[in-house]
Design a protein around this motif. Structure first.
Motif: not given
Length: 172
Positions: A3-10, A88-91, A115-126
């Motif tokens: 699935r497309p990942i645009s966000l990595i949410v902490i 739907s678009q986040s980890i 590691a996640l940014k290497a796999q999903y470079p366009a994802a924003r970390v928030v």
């Protein structure tokens, strides 16, 4: 399945700072799974059968306990249940604690996000709180607009500091 990942949410677990959730008997992810069962969360049976079948409800993809151990919850391909409107678009990554985290947790978070940014470079970390609605429409989600304070630190400050532990949020 991907699935497309645009966000990595902490996130944080809203549990006692510095108190390990996992044990020799049960992982931190299993403990949080129990909390999510009580809240009525539920994983789809096919996703559960394919990955971590013992976890019935956990909403996060990763949990980082106070000793720095990384536990998986949902598979990355599985939609999470951790931030309404963005699942739907986040980890989702959950740090055990509320606002002060151990050096081991900070190191594990750095490693995992890298590691996640290497796999999903366009994802924003928030942070979870950063996805609260901008109620006054000024383009900035301010503390008065947060639906939650989770996590108990400013993710943008952590990123700007090179993903090093934030001194005010370091558990002794």
């Amino acid at each position: 399945m991907s699935r497309p990942i645009s966000l990595i949410v902490i996130h944080c677990s809203a549990s006692a700072n510095g108190r390990q959730q996992g044990s020799r008997i049960q992982s931190a992810a299993a403990v949080i799974d129990g909390w999510h069962v009580q809240r009525g969360f539920q994983r789809q049976s096919a996703a559960r059968a394919a990955f971590n079948p013992d976890l019935a409800a956990i909403g996060y993809h990763f949990v980082l306990d106070t000793d720095g151990s990384k536990h998986t919850g949902r598979a990355i391909a599985e939609v999470g249940a951790h931030v309404q409107g963005f699942n739907s678009q986040s980890i989702g990554i959950c740090l055990v604690g509320t606002s002060r985290f151990t050096r081991a947790q900070w190191d594990a978070l750095h490693s995992l996000v890298k590691a996640l940014k290497a796999q999903y470079p366009a994802a924003r970390v928030v942070g979870h709180r950063d996805l609260s609605p901008d109620k006054n429409g000024d383009g900035t989600v301010e503390p008065a607009e947060w639906l939650k304070t989770c996590p108990g630190f400013n993710v943008a400050d952590w990123l700007q500091a090179g993903m090093k532990p934030l001194p005010a949020n370091l558990q002794a």
